[in-house]
Design an enzyme around this catalytic site. Structure first.
Site, PDB file in Angstrom:
ATOM      1  N   HIS A  74       0.857  -1.183   0.000  1.00 48.58           N
ATOM      2  CA  HIS A  74       0.000   0.000   0.000  1.00 48.58           C
ATOM      3  C   HIS A  74       0.899   1.240   0.000  1.00 48.58           C
ATOM      4  CE1 HIS A  74      -4.231   1.512   1.114  1.00 48.58           C
ATOM      5  NE2 HIS A  74      -3.531   2.520   0.634  1.00 48.58           N
ATOM      6  N   ASN A 119      -1.996  -2.108  -3.907  1.00 49.86           N
ATOM      7  CA  ASN A 119      -3.132  -1.198  -3.844  1.00 49.86           C
ATOM      8  C   ASN A 119      -2.996  -0.109  -4.905  1.00 49.86           C
ATOM      9  OD1 ASN A 119      -5.569  -0.217  -2.242  1.00 49.86           O
ATOM     10  ND2 ASN A 119      -4.301   1.622  -2.257  1.00 49.86           N
ATOM     11  N   GLU A 120      -3.980  -0.025  -5.782  1.00 54.85           N
ATOM     12  CA  GLU A 120      -4.087   1.049  -6.767  1.00 54.85           C
ATOM     13  C   GLU A 120      -2.776   1.365  -7.491  1.00 54.85           C
ATOM     14  OE1 GLU A 120      -7.458   3.576  -4.229  1.00 54.85           O
ATOM     15  OE2 GLU A 120      -5.489   4.459  -4.642  1.00 54.85           O
TER      16      GLU A 120
END
Length: 458
Positions: A74, A119-120
């Site tokens: 993340h 994440n993303e």
């Protein structure tokens, strides 16, 4: 703040959420910090205190009847890898991530059945290289965006294959990829506005999903990037090509599900070059030159009312129609930019709108969604926004330094949902009852039973 103090607070968090929402919140998503478990990036030199913390954390989640969903990355990697390798701008970062992923599978995989690799990655690659360069933590490189996405795609695919070939038979888990989706709503039904909308979705979100499902970048993505390459006279594409070995890695698909983060949408129109000023929000400037015909408009970065039920619907429909894989909504939340703090009734309206839209879309179009996670449990630090944009369901007193937790007003919404098994209707401020999503509460159990059963048949 010492690690031991942070560890203790994390344990308190779990105890709080499970005590309040145990019967309805049957899964808990959290991230493992790469920097904490492998500070040097070397899997042979783990930080045992950090590793043991996550062991206790996972055990606490399972002990309280919840399924852990773990995000491996993340936006947090050992700084040594940034200094030595230039982070995700270097292909060497792929090897380091696969080493890290293998360490997590081996160490925690018997108890963790749902993994999200990164994440993303699209959000990270369009935004964070610029932030790091601005802070002097990385060299400025205007062409790093697509290299970064390419390397993250390969890192995910190799981690996925590692799991399938080495760990799946004994662990029986699932490994998914993540993407931030901002539905681009055409400003009109004119073909050029629809074209602009689709181009943005393919370039911003599709670049980190399409190869993992279909084995390569979409024709639209390749055309848009290479068109700009030619205009700049570049001899090497900013979006790398997959070699034959990498194509084999991607063949047949390299993700079990798509982890979807959904917050808001943008209205998109075809720009004929007659209007001046900025064409895209600041966060998206890294891809602006590749979309010269796209103009985006949105009142705010985040929806402050929760009134737009189409955001969730459009995000799910675009993802499902494009990729037809099971979906986990891993982030959906309300940004308190007006310092409502505990008095956050509008947050209840936000989650009510989005959950009812999610359930209605699943039912009407047979979209497979097997999980929904609110972002976030606690008020936390939000990158460049600091503590000024509070997403938490629980207020944390950072001002005094006490870190005391206080349930926000929106907790009544979650309590009612827990007790009734339905999504309560909460009317957004300033919105009439003329909603396309039925105001009556929608049964929530379908999300946990029907969708999970469908997912596990794969």
């Amino acid at each position: 703040m010492s690690d031991s103090y942070r560890f203790g607070n994390a344990q308190i968090c779990i105890q709080m959420v499970t005590k309040l929402f145990r019967d309805i919140l049957n899964s808990f998503r959290f991230s493992i910090s790469w920097s904490r478990v492998l500070p040097s990036g070397d899997a042979s030199k783990p930080n045992e205190e950090g590793v043991n913390f996550y062991r206790r954390y996972i055990d606490a989640v399972l002990r309280n009847g919840m399924e852990p969903m773990v995000t491996m990355y993340h936006f947090d990697h050992p700084f040594s890898l940034e200094k030595e390798l230039n982070g995700w701008g270097s292909p060497a970062m792929v090897d380091k991530f696969v080493e890290y992923a293998g360490f997590l599978f081996k160490t925690f995989g018997q108890k963790v059945k749902y993994w999200v690799t990164m994440n993303e990655p699209n959000n990270y690659c369009v935004y964070f290289p610029t932030v790091l360069a601005t802070l002097g933590l990385a060299p400025a490189d205007e062409d790093v965006t697509y290299r970064c996405m390419h390397h993250m795609n390969l890192a995910h695919a190799r981690a996925y294959r590692l799991y399938k070939e080495t760990y799946y038979d004994s662990q029986k888990g699932r490994v998914g990829s993540s993407v931030l989706v901002w539905p681009a709503v055409p400003a009109s039904t004119r073909s050029e506005d629809v074209l602009a909308s689709d181009a943005f979705m393919q370039l911003f979100s599709g670049t980190v999903v399409h190869p993992l499902v279909y084995g390569d970048y979409s024709e639209a993505t390749r055309f848009l990037v290479d068109m700009r390459n030619a205009e700049r006279g570049l001899t090497e594409s900013r979006l790398p090509f997959f070699n034959e070995t990498e194509k084999q890695l991607l063949q047949g698909g390299a993700t079990d599900f798509i982890a979807l983060n959904v917050y808001n949408s943008y209205t998109v129109a075809y720009d004929h070059g007659t209007t001046g000023g900025d064409r895209m929000p600041r966060l998206l400037r890294a891809i602006e030159d590749d979309l010269p015909f796209v103009r985006m408009a949105a009142g705010d970065e985040y929806d402050e009312t929760g009134a737009d039920e189409f955001v969730m619907h459009d995000a799910l429909m675009w993802t499902w129609n494009a990729y037809h894989l099971p979906i986990a909504v891993t982030e959906n939340g309300f940004a308190d930019v007006k310092s409502l703090w505990v008095k956050d009734t509008v947050r209840a309206a936000f989650h009510s709108t989005n959950l009812r839209s999610l359930m209605a879309t699943m039912k009407q179009y047979d979209v497979q969604v097997f999980a929904y996670y609110a972002w976030a449990l606690l008020d936390i630090f939000e990158f460049t926004a600091g503590f000024s944009r509070n997403f938490g369901l629980v207020h944390v007193d950072y001002d005094s330094g006490s870190l005391n937790r206080t349930l926000k007003y929106s907790s009544t919404f979650f309590r009612e949902m827990m007790e009734s098994g339905r999504v309560p209707y909460v009317q957004p401020p300033g919105k009439s009852h003329s909603s396309t999503v039925s105001p009556s509460g929608i049964l929530l159990f379908a999300l946990a039973t029907c969708a999970f059963a469908t997912f596990n048949k794969r």
